[in-house]
Design a protein around this motif. Structure first.
Motif, PDB file in Angstrom:
ATOM      1  N   VAL A 156      -4.532  48.873-100.930  1.00 16.92           N
ATOM      2  CA  VAL A 156      -4.786  47.436-101.059  1.00 16.92           C
ATOM      3  C   VAL A 156      -6.506  47.307-101.295  1.00 16.92           C
ATOM      4  O   VAL A 156      -7.007  46.645-101.815  1.00 16.92           O
ATOM      5  CB  VAL A 156      -4.522  46.882 -99.644  1.00 16.92           C
ATOM      6  CG1 VAL A 156      -4.901  45.160 -99.847  1.00 16.92           C
ATOM      7  CG2 VAL A 156      -2.954  46.886 -99.423  1.00 16.92           C
ATOM      8  N   VAL A 157      -7.283  47.939-100.192  1.00 10.95           N
ATOM      9  CA  VAL A 157      -8.513  48.036-100.518  1.00 10.95           C
ATOM     10  C   VAL A 157      -9.245  49.305 -99.826  1.00 10.95           C
ATOM     11  O   VAL A 157      -8.686  49.922 -98.829  1.00 10.95           O
ATOM     12  CB  VAL A 157      -9.446  46.939 -99.686  1.00 10.95           C
ATOM     13  CG1 VAL A 157      -9.078  46.694 -98.278  1.00 10.95           C
ATOM     14  CG2 VAL A 157     -10.924  46.886 -99.990  1.00 10.95           C
ATOM     15  N   ALA A 158     -10.228  49.869-100.407  1.00  7.20           N
ATOM     16  CA  ALA A 158     -10.604  51.187 -99.975  1.00  7.20           C
ATOM     17  C   ALA A 158     -12.276  51.037-100.227  1.00  7.20           C
ATOM     18  O   ALA A 158     -12.446  51.152-101.592  1.00  7.20           O
ATOM     19  CB  ALA A 158      -9.967  52.453-100.401  1.00  7.20           C
ATOM     20  N   HIS A 159     -12.965  51.611 -99.445  1.00 11.66           N
ATOM     21  CA  HIS A 159     -14.381  51.905 -99.503  1.00 11.66           C
ATOM     22  C   HIS A 159     -14.889  52.688 -98.302  1.00 11.66           C
ATOM     23  O   HIS A 159     -14.045  53.270 -97.447  1.00 11.66           O
ATOM     24  CB  HIS A 159     -15.270  50.520 -99.594  1.00 11.66           C
ATOM     25  CG  HIS A 159     -15.065  49.680 -98.720  1.00 11.66           C
ATOM     26  ND1 HIS A 159     -15.574  49.593 -97.178  1.00 11.66           N
ATOM     27  CD2 HIS A 159     -14.323  48.406 -98.785  1.00 11.66           C
ATOM     28  CE1 HIS A 159     -15.076  48.727 -96.592  1.00 11.66           C
ATOM     29  NE2 HIS A 159     -14.406  47.798 -97.300  1.00 11.66           N
ATOM     30  N   SER A 160     -16.187  53.027 -98.250  1.00 10.57           N
ATOM     31  CA  SER A 160     -16.700  54.038 -97.328  1.00 10.57           C
ATOM     32  C   SER A 160     -16.649  53.470 -95.949  1.00 10.57           C
ATOM     33  O   SER A 160     -16.581  54.378 -94.958  1.00 10.57           O
ATOM     34  CB  SER A 160     -18.062  54.288 -97.595  1.00 10.57           C
ATOM     35  OG  SER A 160     -19.083  53.139 -97.493  1.00 10.57           O
ATOM     36  N   GLU A 161     -16.565  52.324 -95.668  1.00 13.85           N
ATOM     37  CA  GLU A 161     -16.249  51.855 -94.205  1.00 13.85           C
ATOM     38  C   GLU A 161     -14.981  51.680 -93.681  1.00 13.85           C
ATOM     39  O   GLU A 161     -14.691  51.873 -92.450  1.00 13.85           O
ATOM     40  CB  GLU A 161     -16.891  50.372 -93.912  1.00 13.85           C
ATOM     41  CG  GLU A 161     -18.503  50.548 -94.260  1.00 13.85           C
ATOM     42  CD  GLU A 161     -19.088  49.079 -94.056  1.00 13.85           C
ATOM     43  OE1 GLU A 161     -18.475  48.143 -93.680  1.00 13.85           O
ATOM     44  OE2 GLU A 161     -20.198  48.871 -94.371  1.00 13.85           O
ATOM     45  N   ARG A 162     -14.172  51.237 -94.603  1.00 11.07           N
ATOM     46  CA  ARG A 162     -12.853  51.198 -94.157  1.00 11.07           C
ATOM     47  C   ARG A 162     -11.476  51.152 -95.424  1.00 11.07           C
ATOM     48  O   ARG A 162     -11.892  51.071 -96.442  1.00 11.07           O
ATOM     49  CB  ARG A 162     -12.334  49.714 -93.556  1.00 11.07           C
ATOM     50  CG  ARG A 162     -12.691  48.685 -94.161  1.00 11.07           C
ATOM     51  CD  ARG A 162     -12.694  47.441 -93.487  1.00 11.07           C
ATOM     52  NE  ARG A 162     -14.149  47.197 -92.838  1.00 11.07           N
ATOM     53  CZ  ARG A 162     -14.515  45.930 -92.381  1.00 11.07           C
ATOM     54  NH1 ARG A 162     -13.667  44.846 -92.135  1.00 11.07           N
ATOM     55  NH2 ARG A 162     -15.482  45.783 -91.652  1.00 11.07           N
ATOM     56  N   ALA A 163     -10.285  51.361 -95.015  1.00  8.33           N
ATOM     57  CA  ALA A 163      -9.320  51.369 -96.017  1.00  8.33           C
ATOM     58  C   ALA A 163      -8.194  50.702 -95.426  1.00  8.33           C
ATOM     59  O   ALA A 163      -7.800  50.651 -94.166  1.00  8.33           O
ATOM     60  CB  ALA A 163      -9.108  52.809 -96.540  1.00  8.33           C
ATOM     61  N   THR A 164      -7.452  49.827 -96.415  1.00 11.25           N
ATOM     62  CA  THR A 164      -6.006  49.313 -95.951  1.00 11.25           C
ATOM     63  C   THR A 164      -5.126  49.777 -97.061  1.00 11.25           C
ATOM     64  O   THR A 164      -5.319  49.761 -98.001  1.00 11.25           O
ATOM     65  CB  THR A 164      -6.157  47.995 -96.150  1.00 11.25           C
ATOM     66  OG1 THR A 164      -7.072  47.492 -95.038  1.00 11.25           O
ATOM     67  CG2 THR A 164      -4.663  47.174 -95.584  1.00 11.25           C
ATOM     68  N   LEU A 165      -3.944  50.364 -96.565  1.00  9.94           N
ATOM     69  CA  LEU A 165      -2.881  50.937 -97.082  1.00  9.94           C
ATOM     70  C   LEU A 165      -1.586  50.027 -97.011  1.00  9.94           C
ATOM     71  O   LEU A 165      -1.520  49.642 -95.586  1.00  9.94           O
ATOM     72  CB  LEU A 165      -2.556  52.179 -97.006  1.00  9.94           C
ATOM     73  CG  LEU A 165      -3.656  53.153 -97.031  1.00  9.94           C
ATOM     74  CD1 LEU A 165      -3.278  54.699 -96.652  1.00  9.94           C
ATOM     75  CD2 LEU A 165      -4.482  53.329 -98.319  1.00  9.94           C
ATOM     76  N   ARG A 166      -0.790  49.695 -98.004  1.00  7.14           N
ATOM     77  CA  ARG A 166       0.424  49.350 -97.789  1.00  7.14           C
ATOM     78  C   ARG A 166       1.482  50.211 -98.050  1.00  7.14           C
ATOM     79  O   ARG A 166       1.695  50.984 -98.901  1.00  7.14           O
ATOM     80  CB  ARG A 166       0.670  48.006 -98.581  1.00  7.14           C
ATOM     81  CG  ARG A 166       2.151  47.256 -98.434  1.00  7.14           C
ATOM     82  CD  ARG A 166       2.266  46.230 -98.929  1.00  7.14           C
ATOM     83  NE  ARG A 166       3.482  45.318 -98.448  1.00  7.14           N
ATOM     84  CZ  ARG A 166       3.707  44.233 -98.620  1.00  7.14           C
ATOM     85  NH1 ARG A 166       2.826  43.097 -99.102  1.00  7.14           N
ATOM     86  NH2 ARG A 166       5.068  43.464 -98.128  1.00  7.14           N
ATOM     87  N   VAL A 167       2.412  50.538 -96.989  1.00  3.70           N
ATOM     88  CA  VAL A 167       3.720  51.108 -97.081  1.00  3.70           C
ATOM     89  C   VAL A 167       4.889  50.254 -96.606  1.00  3.70           C
ATOM     90  O   VAL A 167       4.937  50.116 -95.326  1.00  3.70           O
ATOM     91  CB  VAL A 167       3.460  52.397 -96.094  1.00  3.70           C
ATOM     92  CG1 VAL A 167       4.795  53.405 -96.175  1.00  3.70           C
ATOM     93  CG2 VAL A 167       2.173  53.190 -96.074  1.00  3.70           C
ATOM     94  N   GLY A 168       5.586  50.084 -97.553  1.00  2.00           N
ATOM     95  CA  GLY A 168       6.668  48.916 -97.435  1.00  2.00           C
ATOM     96  C   GLY A 168       6.095  47.783 -96.947  1.00  2.00           C
ATOM     97  O   GLY A 168       5.499  47.181 -97.248  1.00  2.00           O
ATOM     98  N   ASP A 169       6.990  47.395 -95.662  1.00  2.00           N
ATOM     99  CA  ASP A 169       6.443  46.253 -94.991  1.00  2.00           C
ATOM    100  C   ASP A 169       5.248  46.347 -93.964  1.00  2.00           C
ATOM    101  O   ASP A 169       5.240  45.589 -92.988  1.00  2.00           O
ATOM    102  CB  ASP A 169       7.727  45.491 -94.355  1.00  2.00           C
ATOM    103  CG  ASP A 169       8.510  44.805 -95.395  1.00  2.00           C
ATOM    104  OD1 ASP A 169       7.865  44.471 -96.590  1.00  2.00           O
ATOM    105  OD2 ASP A 169       9.809  44.812 -95.079  1.00  2.00           O
TER     106      ASP A 169
END
Length: 249
Positions: A7-20
Motif C-alpha cells: 500500500v505504501v512503503a518508505h524508509s520510516e514505515r510500510a503498510t502491506l495488505r494481505v487479504g482483509d
C-alpha cells in the motif's frame, strides 16, 4: 497464500495488505503506541486491531472506500462529506487524549526551517513560498485544544454510501486545533468545505474561520513538501501540495 499488496512503503514505515488484513510496520514504536491508544479512545469507528507484534501492527480492513484522494476528484456524495464533518465533530467533542500535541513555537520553528529549505534548494519559487508563509501566519494563533486526528486527509476516511465506516492512521493524533483537522480533511477539495462544515456544526463560522482553514492549507503544504520529496512522492502532481500553494495566490 493471499496476494500481498504494498500500500505504501518508505524508509520510516510500510503498510502491506494481505487479504482483509493490513500489516503496518513502523520503525518508531512510539507512533504505533499513539495509534493504538488513540483508536481505543476515539468515539468514531476505527479498524479492529487483530494483533500486535512489534514492529508489526495488524488491522482488519474497513468496509467501503476512501472518501477521496488528494489530486483526484472525489466521487463521494455531499452527504458522505457531511458525515465526515459530523464524525470529526464527535472526535473533537471527546475528552482530550493524555498526551500533548505540538506547540505553536514548535510549528512556527518548523515552518521557518521548511520555507528556508524550499527556497535555498530551489524547490519552489521564493515568491510562492513567501506569499504562502505570510498566509500561514493566520493559523499560528492560540486555540482551545481538542482531540485531533492530526492527519485527517481524505484517504484516511472510509465511507459506504453516505455513511462513515471508519477512520485510519491515527499515529499523529493528540491535542490540537479543531480547524487543523477540518483543513486537512478538505485540503485539495475546497469545493466540499461547505458540506464538511454543515455536518460539523454551526460553531464554525466560514466568514471568520475560513482564513484560518486556508492558512492551515498553506502551512500543511509547506511543511509536507520536503518529506514527500525525500520519501519518493511527488508533491507537484496535479491537485497536490504545490498546486494547493499556487491556488492560494
Amino acid at each position: 497464500m493471499e496476494e500481498i499488496e504494498v500500500v505504501v512503503a518508505h524508509s520510516e514505515r510500510a503498510t502491506l495488505r494481505v487479504g482483509d488484513m493490513f500489516l503496518k510496520i513502523d520503525a518508531d514504536q512510539t507512533r504505533t503506541d499513539v495509534e493504538v491508544e488513540a483508536m481505543a479512545l476515539a468515539p468514531v469507528p476505527t479498524p479492529e486491531i487483530l494483533w500486535r507484534k512489534p514492529p508489526v501492527l495488524a488491522l482488519a480492513a474497513l468496509p467501503g472506500t476512501a472518501l477521496g484522494r488528494l489530486g483526484q476528484p472525489s466521487s463521494a456524495s455531499s452527504a458522505a462529506w457531511a458525515a465526515a464533518g459530523a464524525a470529526t465533530r464527535m472526535l473533537h467533542d471527546a475528552p482530550l487524549p493524555p498526551w500533548p500535541g505540538r506547540s505553536l513555537d514548535e510549528i512556527a520553528a518548523r515552518l521557518d526551517g521548511e520555507c528556508e529549505w524550499l527556497v535555498t534548494n530551489g524547490v519552489l519559487p521564493a515568491d510562492l513560498v513567501t506569499r504562502n508563509r505570510r498566509l500561514a501566519e493566520a493559523a499560528l494563533r492560540p486555540w482551545t485544544a481538542v482531540f485531533t486526528h492530526g492527519d485527517l486527509q481524505v484517504a484516511h476516511v472510509f465511507v459506504d454510501g453516505d455513511e462513515i465506516t471508519g477512520v485510519i492512521d491515527w499515529s499523529e493524533a493528540g491535542q490540537g486545533d479543531a480547524l487543523y483537522d477540518l483543513a486537512i480533511l478538505t485540503l485539495g477539495h475546497e469545493e466540499h468545505l461547505g458540506d464538511v462544515v454543515a455536518g460539523y456544526g454551526t460553531d464554525v463560522d466560514l466568514d471568520l474561520d475560513l482564513d484560518v482553514i486556508r492558512a492551515w492549507w498553506s502551512l500543511r503544504s509547506l511543511l509536507a513538501i520536503r518529506w514527500l520529496v525525500e520519501h519518493g512522492f511527488d508533491p507537484s502532481s496535479p491537485g497536490c501540495e504545490v498546486d494547493v500553494l499556487r491556488s492560494r495566490l
